[in-house]
Each structure stands twice: as C-alpha cells, then as structure tokens.
Design an enzyme around this catalytic site. Structure first.
Site, PDB file in Angstrom:
ATOM      1  N   ASP A 130      -2.223 -10.736  -4.015  1.00 18.76           N
ATOM      2  CA  ASP A 130      -2.211 -10.122  -2.691  1.00 18.76           C
ATOM      3  C   ASP A 130      -1.037 -10.641  -1.855  1.00 18.76           C
ATOM      4  O   ASP A 130      -0.969 -11.824  -1.538  1.00 18.76           O
ATOM      5  CB  ASP A 130      -3.539 -10.454  -1.994  1.00 18.76           C
ATOM      6  CG  ASP A 130      -3.934  -9.421  -0.956  1.00 18.76           C
ATOM      7  OD1 ASP A 130      -3.034  -8.765  -0.404  1.00 18.76           O
ATOM      8  OD2 ASP A 130      -5.137  -9.276  -0.695  1.00 18.76           O
TER       9      ASP A 130
ATOM     10  N   HIS B 206     -10.997  -2.883  -0.508  1.00 17.99           N
ATOM     11  CA  HIS B 206     -10.163  -2.301   0.552  1.00 17.99           C
ATOM     12  C   HIS B 206     -10.004  -0.786   0.437  1.00 17.99           C
ATOM     13  O   HIS B 206      -9.055  -0.216   0.974  1.00 17.99           O
ATOM     14  CB  HIS B 206      -8.798  -2.976   0.596  1.00 17.99           C
ATOM     15  CG  HIS B 206      -8.335  -3.279   1.987  1.00 17.99           C
ATOM     16  ND1 HIS B 206      -7.112  -3.841   2.288  1.00 17.99           N
ATOM     17  CD2 HIS B 206      -8.952  -3.111   3.194  1.00 17.99           C
ATOM     18  CE1 HIS B 206      -6.995  -3.996   3.577  1.00 17.99           C
ATOM     19  NE2 HIS B 206      -8.098  -3.568   4.155  1.00 17.99           N
TER      20      HIS B 206
ATOM     21  N   ASP C 176       0.521  -6.457  -4.818  1.00 16.76           N
ATOM     22  CA  ASP C 176       0.265  -5.180  -4.156  1.00 16.76           C
ATOM     23  C   ASP C 176       1.226  -4.892  -3.019  1.00 16.76           C
ATOM     24  O   ASP C 176       1.358  -3.753  -2.579  1.00 16.76           O
ATOM     25  CB  ASP C 176      -1.172  -5.121  -3.644  1.00 16.76           C
ATOM     26  CG  ASP C 176      -1.438  -6.083  -2.483  1.00 16.76           C
ATOM     27  OD1 ASP C 176      -0.687  -7.068  -2.341  1.00 16.76           O
ATOM     28  OD2 ASP C 176      -2.402  -5.853  -1.728  1.00 16.76           O
ATOM     29  N   ASN C 177       1.902  -5.930  -2.506  1.00 15.28           N
ATOM     30  CA  ASN C 177       2.775  -5.756  -1.338  1.00 15.28           C
ATOM     31  C   ASN C 177       3.884  -6.786  -1.339  1.00 15.28           C
ATOM     32  O   ASN C 177       3.866  -7.729  -2.139  1.00 15.28           O
ATOM     33  CB  ASN C 177       1.977  -5.908  -0.035  1.00 15.28           C
ATOM     34  CG  ASN C 177       1.063  -4.737   0.257  1.00 15.28           C
ATOM     35  OD1 ASN C 177      -0.103  -4.922   0.586  1.00 15.28           O
ATOM     36  ND2 ASN C 177       1.571  -3.522   0.130  1.00 15.28           N
TER      37      ASN C 177
ATOM     38  N   CYS D 295      -1.687  -2.822   2.080  1.00 17.22           N
ATOM     39  CA  CYS D 295      -2.661  -3.151   1.031  1.00 17.22           C
ATOM     40  C   CYS D 295      -3.457  -1.934   0.564  1.00 17.22           C
ATOM     41  O   CYS D 295      -3.528  -1.638  -0.626  1.00 17.22           O
ATOM     42  CB  CYS D 295      -3.631  -4.224   1.526  1.00 17.22           C
ATOM     43  SG  CYS D 295      -2.890  -5.848   1.754  1.00 17.22           S
TER      44      CYS D 295
END
Length: 493
Positions: free
Chosen positions: A42, A139, A304-305, A84
């Site tokens: 993450d 999420h 993811d980011n 996200c």
C-alpha cells in the site's frame, strides 16, 4: 507356446496402457493450473526498495524483495491509478475505475464500492476450481453486501475501508507527540462508529473481531501474513489450486511497524516498516518453498499507488516527480515484480508499459478463465511479454485519470498533460495547450516539447478518442450506484 504368446501379448498391452497413462498424466500435469499469489503493498513509492534504488538509502535494506526481483521480471514502467480505490478496482475487474464508479476514494457517508454486476478476478478463478482468499484492506465497498466474500472470495480477514481511520480512536490520547483534540469536538464512537476488523467466509455473516485502532494497526501486517500462509497450507493439503491476495497494510499512513520491528533499524518508523515489509514477503515466499509449490506458483509483488504524501509519513518516488492523487510519474509508476519458475525467465528488467488492469487479464488467462465479453475490459494479456516470447509489451499507452478528471495520457515514452497537478493538495490547473514531455529525456516532467513533436498528438488522441467512443456504447457506472445495477439495454453510440 500359445500361453507364452498370450502372456507376451498381454504384457505388451499392459506396458502400452501404462505408457499411455503416464503420457496423459504428464499432459495433465503440464496443463495444471498454477497457484497465484498476489502481494499488493500500500502506497509503496518507486524509490523505496533496494532494487529500485532505495533500500539502505531509505534506512533499511530489502534483501528478500530484491532477491525475488532477480528470480523473475522487474518492470520499470508499471502503472497504477492515482488513488487506492481506483487501483484496487482496476486490479479486481480489469477495467479502468472510471467505468465502475470507483474512480476516487469514497468519503464517509456516501455509498461506496463495486456493484455486484462487476466480475472480479476472484469470481473468474473460483469458477475454474480455485480456492480464493484475501487478507487486508478491501476499499471496494464497506456495506455487508459488497465485502470480498460477496465478490468471489471464499474467505477474508481485514478492513473494508482504509488505515488512516486508526487515527480516529487516538485523537484524544495525550501521551504522544500529537496534541489531543478532545472528545467534545473530536471523534467519538457515538457520532461515527470505529472501523471494524472483519473475518468472513463465503455464504456466512461476517464477524467483527475487533476495532481498528493504533494498536491493531501495528499488528495487521503479521496477521495478514499468518492467515495467508495458513490458507495456502490448507489448499496444498487439499490438492486444490489457490488464488491468495495479500493486501498488505504497509506503507500506508499511519506508517507504524509491528511490535517486533519497532526500533529494529535505528532509523525510525519508516525504515522499520520497510524492514517489516521485506520480512513478511520473505515469509510468504518461504512458505511456498516449504509447501513444495514454489515452481507451480505465479507470484506477483506490486504497489497500488505512488508514495505517501501525508506528513510525517512521506515516501519517495525515486527519480520521478509528484505523489499519489496526481498524474505525475511519481504517482503512476510503482514497483512490480513477477516470478513463475521455468515459465518466466529470471533476471529480466523492462521499461515497457504495463498497467494494473493487465494483471486481471493475465491472471485470468493463467488460470484458464474466460474474460467477460459483455463489457469493455481494458486489461490486456501480458503473459507472452512476461515469458519473453515477445520483447514488447502488449500495451503502448493508457489514459490517466485523477478521480473523474482525465488528467494525462501516456504513449510509449511520451506523456501529454491536459491538467497540471504536481502534488496531492495542489489545485488542478487546466492547461490552454496540453503539455508534452519526453520521459526518457525529462523524467522530472519539467520541459514542454510539444511544439517540436506535434506528431505525438495523433497517438495520444487515439487513446482518448477510443475511450470516449467506448463510453458512448457502454456508459460508465455513476459513483454511489446502489444495488441492483444492470447496464442499459442495447446502448447506442
């Protein structure tokens, strides 16, 4: 003599049958579905891992992940969405999040998540006989009807939303560095219930195990790893192929290490978390080897980011500019490593463009699943590229959205900015003329070379035009769409 001849004939038939059975068994084994382990970390920026130029420069070496990179393919141009929720939506569906109504992190009080009409990778693989499990942040829907076990996963442990909510329960503590807000004006559980940590199985009511707070935040990484390994162990014993989605909590803010890692590096919480992340990945890899399925498992490690932008947990984008929640390269480019022994050559590095939507299609093909044909799928199958059967990626570019704003378009080593936003909290500025940058010559995206390279516009416009045509035929799902959702009947351009 006749008996001898008969016995010889029967013997020959026996050996022929045995040989045929062994041949068929070999073909069956060759066609066996691989296990798939997807480790999604993450907000890990491009510049954090040793193999991407970080590691000891960020306070902690990352030997296990670096070794994994040498065992497979490492991408230098793996691209994600800007936030996200959109990235996780793209991973699960193979569709740009703008199509699914999941183009932004949802704010409290609004309907959120993927509609049940969407087909997730877990659903596709489940139909192929895979056991499917997920651990960590979802999420993609906090309502009970939109949790992972209603979207194709057999089991799940984790939180429905995100980790910064762990800060809520600590707002009134006065023993730390942050000043207490006070429960008269700050958060309190009567006004907004704390985020639950769920344990769920398909077909059963999810159980609330505990509340996400700062103490539980520190324990998440270890618990995600333990449960993921337990799942893989059970499936190997049962002889069933598995899809294990470990949605790790680090390096999302508050970036806090587990108790056994706190103070380990002497370089602060961030470096301690980097060390813990590397260790947890190593535990998963060790489990695959111990279970004897290392060679039969497709392993993907990705972020993811781009890097964290919230003080005091800022991350590093390495040579790139910007943070997540933008369309700068620091937001879009993220670490990506894929390993599949004897299928994907080891030690390969590529700067070819791959997008997170491609993971859906590639994993589905690897597992023998059919790609949905009743909706646009943006992901392309990258297995031939991953395996070295073709030198180039099956993708040349993509549109980059920030929330529902088309902000930039990438094509090969060129990028055209329509809106300009360097950092998360900057106001997006509409540009009178798109800014074109050459990412090989200008990784910091400082110089507009559009006037000298107007020929590139045709390629950027094609990507945009194809998307807009697709929207006319298949209108995007509005954010907050309730159940049940059904697409328009026979939509017309």
């Amino acid at each position: 003599m006749v008996n001898m001849h008969g016995r010889s004939l029967r013997g020959a038939v026996f050996w022929m049958a045995l040989a045929l059975a062994l041949l068929l068994r070999g073909e069956a084994l060759a066609a066996a579905k691989p296990n798939i382990v997807f480790m999604l970390v993450d907000n890990l920026g491009y510049g954090e891992l040793g193999v991407y130029g970080g590691g000891v420069l960020r306070g902690a070496p990352t030997p296990r992940i670096d070794t994994l990179a040498g065992q497979g393919l490492r991408l230098l141009n793996f691209n994600v969405e800007a936030q996200c929720t959109p990235s996780r939506s793209a991973l699960m569906t193979g569709r740009l999040a703008i199509r699914s109504g999941t183009y932004a992190v949802p704010l409290g009080g609004q309907p959120d998540g993927l509609t049940l009409w969407e087909e997730t990778i877990a659903e596709l693989l489940s139909r192929q006989g895979y056991a499917t499990g997920m651990w960590g942040k979802w999420h993609l829907g906090s309502g009970l009807d939109r949790l992972p076990t209603n979207q194709g996963f057999d089991e799940w442990f984790g939180i429905p939303r995100t980790y910064d909510e762990a800060l809520w329960t600590g707002q009134n503590e006065s023993k730390g560095l942050w000043p207490a807000v006070g429960d008269a004006q700050g958060w309190n559980p009567k006004a907004d219930p704390p985020q639950p940590i769920y344990e769920a199985r398909k077909g059963e009511q999810p159980k609330v195990l505990r509340t996400l707070d700062l103490e539980q935040r520190r324990l998440m990484e270890g618990e995600i790893t333990r449960r993921g390994i337990d799942f893989m162990t059970r499936q190997v014993k049962a002889g069933r192929p598995f899809f294990a989605y470990l949605s790790f909590s680090l390096m999302h803010f508050p970036t806090l290490p587990g108790p056994e890692f706190a103070g380990k590096t002497g370089n602060g919480d961030w470096a301690d978390c980097l060390a813990e992340m590397d260790h947890r990945v190593g535990q998963v890899l060790d489990a695959l080897k111990r279970l004897g399925v290392e060679d039969d498992t497709l392993v993907i490690f990705a972020s993811d980011n781009g890097p964290e932008a919230i003080h005091p947990w800022e991350g590093s984008a390495g040579p790139w500019r910007g943070t997540y929640f933008t369309a700068m390269e620091g937001s879009l480019r993220a670490p990506f490593i894929v390993r599949w022994p004897k299928k994907i050559p080891a030690g390969r590095v590529s700067n070819e463009i791959v997008h997170i939507v491609d993971c859906f299609t590639t994993m589905a093909r690897a597992g023998g699943a059919e790609i949905p044909k009743d909706r646009p799928i943006d992901g392309v199958d990258q297995m031939a590229f991953f395996q070295g059967r073709q030198e180039r990626s099956s993708r040349e570019g993509f549109p980059a959205f920030v929330a529902n704003r088309l902000t930039a378009v990438k094509w090969r080593n060129w990028k055209g900015h329509v809106l300009w936003q360097e950092k998360m909290f900057d106001t997006p500025q509409a540009l009178p003329i798109p800014k074109l940058v050459n990412l090989l010559a200008d990784p910091r995206e400082e110089r507009d070379v559009g006037p000298h390279n107007s020929w590139v516009a045709e390629h950027l416009m094609k990507i945009t035009d194809d998307l807009l045509k697709s929207f006319k035929e298949y209108p995007p799902i509005p954010m907050g769409t309730p159940e049940p959702y059904q697409p328009p009947v026979n939509p017309r351009p």
